[in-house]
Design a protein around this motif. Structure first.
Motif, PDB file in Angstrom:
ATOM      1  N   GLU A 193      29.007  88.923 -27.159  1.00  0.00           N
ATOM      2  CA  GLU A 193      27.786  89.492 -27.728  1.00  0.00           C
ATOM      3  C   GLU A 193      28.130  90.394 -28.915  1.00  0.00           C
ATOM      4  OE1 GLU A 193      25.412  91.278 -24.632  1.00  0.00           O
ATOM      5  OE2 GLU A 193      25.586  89.504 -23.362  1.00  0.00           O
ATOM      6  N   GLN A 194      29.207  91.174 -28.810  1.00  0.00           N
ATOM      7  CA  GLN A 194      29.642  91.998 -29.936  1.00  0.00           C
ATOM      8  C   GLN A 194      29.969  91.124 -31.148  1.00  0.00           C
ATOM      9  OE1 GLN A 194      32.460  95.258 -29.494  1.00  0.00           O
ATOM     10  NE2 GLN A 194      32.244  95.161 -27.258  1.00  0.00           N
ATOM     11  N   LEU A 195      30.647  90.005 -30.897  1.00  0.00           N
ATOM     12  CA  LEU A 195      31.043  89.115 -31.992  1.00  0.00           C
ATOM     13  C   LEU A 195      29.826  88.528 -32.682  1.00  0.00           C
ATOM     14  CD1 LEU A 195      33.199  87.662 -33.614  1.00  0.00           C
ATOM     15  CD2 LEU A 195      33.309  85.920 -31.803  1.00  0.00           C
ATOM     16  N   VAL A 196      28.844  88.098 -31.890  1.00  0.00           N
ATOM     17  CA  VAL A 196      27.624  87.530 -32.483  1.00  0.00           C
ATOM     18  C   VAL A 196      26.931  88.565 -33.365  1.00  0.00           C
ATOM     19  CG1 VAL A 196      25.274  86.746 -31.970  1.00  0.00           C
ATOM     20  CG2 VAL A 196      27.220  85.752 -30.760  1.00  0.00           C
ATOM     21  N   LEU A 197      26.793  89.795 -32.888  1.00  0.00           N
ATOM     22  CA  LEU A 197      26.144  90.837 -33.680  1.00  0.00           C
ATOM     23  C   LEU A 197      26.931  91.134 -34.947  1.00  0.00           C
ATOM     24  CD1 LEU A 197      24.851  93.458 -31.073  1.00  0.00           C
ATOM     25  CD2 LEU A 197      23.709  91.452 -32.000  1.00  0.00           C
ATOM     26  N   CYS A 222      21.338  81.956 -30.410  1.00  0.00           N
ATOM     27  CA  CYS A 222      20.088  82.709 -30.317  1.00  0.00           C
ATOM     28  C   CYS A 222      19.964  83.367 -28.946  1.00  0.00           C
ATOM     29  CB  CYS A 222      18.913  81.770 -30.568  1.00  0.00           C
ATOM     30  SG  CYS A 222      17.331  82.613 -30.755  1.00  0.00           S
ATOM     31  N   GLN A 223      20.379  82.655 -27.904  1.00  0.00           N
ATOM     32  CA  GLN A 223      20.308  83.219 -26.556  1.00  0.00           C
ATOM     33  C   GLN A 223      21.288  84.375 -26.373  1.00  0.00           C
ATOM     34  OE1 GLN A 223      20.904  79.845 -23.983  1.00  0.00           O
ATOM     35  NE2 GLN A 223      19.179  78.745 -24.892  1.00  0.00           N
ATOM     36  N   ILE A 224      22.499  84.228 -26.905  1.00  0.00           N
ATOM     37  CA  ILE A 224      23.488  85.310 -26.819  1.00  0.00           C
ATOM     38  C   ILE A 224      22.988  86.532 -27.578  1.00  0.00           C
ATOM     39  CG2 ILE A 224      25.841  86.015 -27.432  1.00  0.00           C
ATOM     40  CD1 ILE A 224      26.646  83.047 -27.122  1.00  0.00           C
ATOM     41  N   HIS A 225      22.409  86.287 -28.743  1.00  0.00           N
ATOM     42  CA  HIS A 225      21.828  87.366 -29.550  1.00  0.00           C
ATOM     43  C   HIS A 225      20.719  88.063 -28.771  1.00  0.00           C
ATOM     44  CE1 HIS A 225      20.039  88.493 -33.773  1.00  0.00           C
ATOM     45  NE2 HIS A 225      20.323  89.560 -33.032  1.00  0.00           N
ATOM     46  N   GLY A 226      19.838  87.267 -28.171  1.00  0.00           N
ATOM     47  CA  GLY A 226      18.736  87.837 -27.401  1.00  0.00           C
ATOM     48  C   GLY A 226      19.227  88.659 -26.222  1.00  0.00           C
ATOM     49  N   GLN A 227      20.283  88.163 -25.540  1.00  0.00           N
ATOM     50  CA  GLN A 227      20.833  88.912 -24.410  1.00  0.00           C
ATOM     51  C   GLN A 227      21.399  90.250 -24.880  1.00  0.00           C
ATOM     52  OE1 GLN A 227      21.168  87.801 -20.734  1.00  0.00           O
ATOM     53  NE2 GLN A 227      20.925  89.986 -21.110  1.00  0.00           N
ATOM     54  N   ALA A 228      22.061  90.233 -26.032  1.00  0.00           N
ATOM     55  CA  ALA A 228      22.596  91.480 -26.580  1.00  0.00           C
ATOM     56  C   ALA A 228      21.477  92.461 -26.922  1.00  0.00           C
ATOM     57  CB  ALA A 228      23.434  91.188 -27.831  1.00  0.00           C
ATOM     58  N   MET A 229      20.379  91.946 -27.497  1.00  0.00           N
ATOM     59  CA  MET A 229      19.255  92.810 -27.848  1.00  0.00           C
ATOM     60  C   MET A 229      18.623  93.438 -26.600  1.00  0.00           C
ATOM     61  SD  MET A 229      18.910  92.840 -31.166  1.00  0.00           S
ATOM     62  CE  MET A 229      20.686  92.973 -31.021  1.00  0.00           C
ATOM     63  N   LEU A 230      18.460  92.626 -25.552  1.00  0.00           N
ATOM     64  CA  LEU A 230      17.889  93.161 -24.316  1.00  0.00           C
ATOM     65  C   LEU A 230      18.808  94.216 -23.707  1.00  0.00           C
ATOM     66  CD1 LEU A 230      16.509  89.940 -22.567  1.00  0.00           C
ATOM     67  CD2 LEU A 230      15.194  91.769 -23.649  1.00  0.00           C
ATOM     68  N   ARG A 231      20.108  93.956 -23.761  1.00  0.00           N
ATOM     69  CA  ARG A 231      21.064  94.895 -23.189  1.00  0.00           C
ATOM     70  C   ARG A 231      21.040  96.214 -23.970  1.00  0.00           C
ATOM     71  NH1 ARG A 231      24.557  92.660 -19.752  1.00  0.00           N
ATOM     72  NH2 ARG A 231      24.809  90.717 -20.895  1.00  0.00           N
ATOM     73  N   LEU A 232      20.997  96.115 -25.304  1.00  0.00           N
ATOM     74  CA  LEU A 232      20.934  97.325 -26.125  1.00  0.00           C
ATOM     75  C   LEU A 232      19.643  98.082 -25.858  1.00  0.00           C
ATOM     76  CD1 LEU A 232      22.316  96.090 -29.573  1.00  0.00           C
ATOM     77  CD2 LEU A 232      23.468  97.556 -27.907  1.00  0.00           C
ATOM     78  N   ARG A 233      18.560  97.330 -25.735  1.00  0.00           N
ATOM     79  CA  ARG A 233      17.278  97.983 -25.497  1.00  0.00           C
ATOM     80  C   ARG A 233      17.286  98.745 -24.171  1.00  0.00           C
ATOM     81  NH1 ARG A 233      11.375  95.050 -25.406  1.00  0.00           N
ATOM     82  NH2 ARG A 233      10.154  96.934 -25.151  1.00  0.00           N
TER      83      ARG A 233
END
Length: 250
Positions: A193-197, A222-233
Motif C-alpha cells: 500500500e505504501q508503494l502504491v501511494l 485501485c483496490q489496493i489504493h482504496g484499502q490504503a485510503m480506508l486505513r488512513l482514514r
C-alpha cells in the motif's frame, strides 16, 4: 496616448496570457492525473477548464519573494481549482460516503483488537460483504473525493501554506500536526500500500503504470489504493472528514 493605468493593465494581461500558454501542458497533466481516479462521468475538459482558471489566478497572484517556484505555486492553485470543481458537483453517491465510513470504522476496530493491519477479508467479514462486494467498495472509495489525499491535505491548509498565505498560529499548528500524523500513518501501512501511494502521488504514475510496476491489473491497483485510503482514514479520524455532515441517504 494610453493612460499609465491602462498601459499597466495591458502589460499584465499580456504577461498572464504568456504564462498560461507556457503552462497549459501542466494543467492538462494534472487534469489527466486526477481524472484517472474519478468516474467516467467527470469530464477531463471540465477539469482542464477549472485548472486554467486556477492557472490564471496563479499568474495574477504569484509573489516570487515567497520562495516557491511559479510551477510549484501554480500546481497547487491548479489542483485546488480542480478539486473545488469536483466538490461542486459532488458526484459521489451518499451511500458511498456511508459505506466508506463504515469500512474505516471496521478497520479501526479490527486493528485496535488485533494490534496489526486488518486484512481485506477481515474487514469484508465485519461488514457482512462478499469478497466481490468489498472489492467494489474499495474501488468506489478511491474514486470518492472525500478519501482523496489531495482533498484531505487541502482541507487542512497545505496548499495555502505553500502559497504563502497568512495563517493563524492555530491553523498553522493544525496543518503541521496533520502532515506529521499523515506521514506517520503512511509509514505504518503495509508495504504494498505504501508503494502504491508513493508511485501514484509522488511519482504521479497512473493506475496502468502502477499496475505494470506491481505486475497486477489496474483494477487491483485501485483496490489496493482504496484499502490504503480506508486505513488512513481510520487512523486519522481525530482530524475529521470532509463528509462528516453528509446524510446517510442514497
Amino acid at each position: 496616448m494610453i493612460a499609465p493605468a491602462a498601459q499597466y493593465r495591458a502589460v499584465q494581461r499580456s504577461a498572464s496570457v504568456e504564462v498560461v500558454e507556457r503552462h497549459a501542458d501542466l494543467v492538462r497533466r494534472i487534469a489527466h492525473h486526477l481524472a484517472a481516479r474519478l468516474p467516467a462521468s467527470v469530464e477531463v475538459d471540465d477539469l482542464v477548464q477549472a485548472g486554467m482558471l486556477g492557472l490564471i489566478e496563479a499568474a495574477r497572484n504569484f509573489d516570487s519573494e515567497q520562495g516557491a517556484s511559479f510551477e510549484t505555486y501554480a500546481s497547487i492553485r491548479i489542483r485546488g481549482a480542480m478539486i473545488d470543481e469536483i466538490r461542486k458537483g459532488d458526484w459521489t453517491p451518499r451511500s458511498v460516503h456511508r459505506r466508506s465510513r463504515e469500512a474505516a470504522e471496521a478497520t479501526r476496530q479490527i486493528e485496535q483488537t488485533t494490534g496489526r493491519a486488518a486484512t481485506g477479508a477481515e474487514i469484508a467479514q465485519a461488514l457482512g460483504l462478499a469478497p466481490e462486494e468489498y472489492a467494489r467498495l474499495l474501488e468506489d472509495a478511491v474514486s470518492g473525493q472525500v478519501l482523496s489525499l489531495d482533498s484531505h491535505i487541502d482541507d487542512h491548509g497545505e496548499p495555502n501554506v505553500a502559497a504563502g498565505a497568512a495563517y493563524s498560529p492555530e491553523r498553522r499548528l493544525q496543518a503541521t500536526e496533520f502532515r506529521q500524523a499523515l506521514g506517520a500513518a503512511i509509514g505504518q501501512l503495509p508495504e504494498r500500500e505504501q508503494l502504491v501511494l508513493s508511485l501514484y502521488y509522488e511519482q504521479e504514475m497512473n493506475l496502468r503504470e502502477v499496475g505494470a510496476v506491481l505486475g497486477v491489473s489496474e483494477s487491483r491497483v485501485c483496490q489496493i489504493h482504496g484499502q490504503a485510503m480506508l486505513r488512513l482514514r481510520s487512523r486519522l479520524g481525530e482530524f475529521g472528514s470532509a463528509d462528516n455532515d453528509t446524510e446517510d441517504v442514497g
